[in-house]
Design an enzyme around this catalytic site. Structure first.
Site, PDB file in Angstrom:
ATOM      1  N   HIS A   1       0.649  -1.134   0.057  1.00  0.00           N
ATOM      2  CA  HIS A   1      -0.141  -0.074  -0.042  1.00  0.00           C
ATOM      3  C   HIS A   1       0.760   1.215   0.132  1.00  0.00           C
ATOM      4  O   HIS A   1       1.852   1.260   0.457  1.00  0.00           O
ATOM      5  CB  HIS A   1      -0.782   0.071   1.364  1.00  0.00           C
ATOM      6  CG  HIS A   1      -2.082  -0.852   1.608  1.00  0.00           C
ATOM      7  ND1 HIS A   1      -2.216  -1.649   2.414  1.00  0.00           N
ATOM      8  CD2 HIS A   1      -3.066  -1.439   0.535  1.00  0.00           C
ATOM      9  CE1 HIS A   1      -3.150  -2.607   2.350  1.00  0.00           C
ATOM     10  NE2 HIS A   1      -3.729  -2.238   1.053  1.00  0.00           N
TER      11      HIS A   1
ATOM     12  N   CYS B   1      -2.520   0.335   9.923  1.00  0.00           N
ATOM     13  CA  CYS B   1      -3.655  -0.636   9.536  1.00  0.00           C
ATOM     14  C   CYS B   1      -4.562  -0.965  10.581  1.00  0.00           C
ATOM     15  O   CYS B   1      -5.762  -1.581  10.214  1.00  0.00           O
ATOM     16  CB  CYS B   1      -3.041  -1.850   9.013  1.00  0.00           C
ATOM     17  SG  CYS B   1      -1.659  -2.105   7.904  1.00  0.00           S
TER      18      CYS B   1
HETATM   19  N1  GLY Z   1      -2.446  -9.071   5.222  1.00  0.00           N
HETATM   20  C1  GLY Z   1      -2.872  -7.868   5.282  1.00  0.00           C
HETATM   21  C2  GLY Z   1      -3.303  -7.572   3.907  1.00  0.00           C
HETATM   22  O1  GLY Z   1      -2.596  -7.995   2.953  1.00  0.00           O
HETATM   23  O2  GLY Z   1      -4.375  -6.910   3.450  1.00  0.00           O
END
Ligand code: GLY
Length: 256
Positions: free
Chosen positions: A164, A251
């Site tokens: 991300h 996150c």
């Molecule tokens: N394990 C976090 C994701 O890949 O979204």
């Protein structure tokens, strides 16, 4: 100023979460729970009220709530994760967000658009939406169009070879960006004062700024020193078990 955080307890199925780092081993559930407790305490120490949602066993990645929505103070946009195993998390988050936002203030990213909140960086001046393996152009356009309608500027930026956008950068104190090497000279971020993260501490580019405090992951002394140098309060939380499945500090919460 953030007043509220929403987090979700890690599921026992955590070890089945998506990972690009199988060499780090499987996350230990009990240790992850302890780290999650410490994360909640750190958020509370930053002055936010934390709502803790129940674990969802059918969704191993569901503690990474950031990916399911983009929240502003008075409205929210539900995402449409690019990872098929994560799409069902959004419906669960919608239920939770109804306690905070009226239904006509809850928007959504729709097919063929995909978007995950980990690709959305909010700065003091504008939003940046990363085009990654999880967020496509259509999803970014849908979010940017909503933001524009609300008078909030934003732009889409390509994400170079990482999960991300916020895997490689985060906003820290004073509107500065903490960035990995890839973003050091990245044109869209030219106007920002940046702090470069040492290559061996790249994971710690994902720190969490909350109300004048910065939460940093434990075990990255170079990043800790650099953030302390900004003159803000620094809190440390161990995220080793979440790192094993590509999760970082941002996150683990939705903040608004
Ligand atoms: N394990 C976090 C994701 O890949 O979204």
């Amino acid at each position: 100023m953030f007043r509220t955080a929403v987090v979700r307890r890690p599921a026992r199925s955590l070890a089945a979460g998506i990972t690009s780092s199988p060499h780090l081993g499987a996350p230990d559930y009990d240790r992850a729970l302890g780290q999650h407790d410490a994360y909640i305490r750190a958020l509370e120490a930053c002055g936010v009220s934390v709502t803790v949602l129940e674990a969802l066993e059918e969704f191993p990645d569901s503690c990474f709530v950031e990916d399911t929505a983009v929240c502003l103070r008075d409205r929210a946009v539900l995402s449409n994760p690019g990872a098929p195993s994560r799409t069902g998390e959004v419906e669960e988050m919608e239920r939770a967000l109804r306690s905070f936002f009226p239904s006509d203030r809850i928007y959504r990213i729709r097919e063929p658009g995909t978007l995950e909140g980990g690709d959305v960086l909010r700065t003091d001046t504008e939003f940046f939406v990363g085009l990654s393996g999880r967020t496509n152009k259509e999803g970014a356009i849908q979010l940017l169009t909503l933001l524009r309608d609300w008078g909030i500027p934003g732009q889409a930026v390509p994400v170079p070879g990482i999960l991300h956008l916020k895997t490689g950068m985060s906003l820290v104190h004073g509107g500065r960006l903490l960035v990995t090497e890839e973003f050091a000279d990245y044109p869209p971020f030219r106007a920002f004062e940046k702090i470069l993260v040492p290559t061996e501490e790249a994971y710690a580019a994902n720190c969490l700024w909350v109300n004048g405090n910065v939460i940093v992951p434990a075990g990255y002394p170079g990043v800790r020193r650099a953030v302390e140098g900004l003159g803000c309060r620094v809190l440390e939380v161990d995220t080793s078990e979440f790192r094993k499945i590509d999760g970082g500090l941002t996150c683990l919460s939705l903040l608004f």
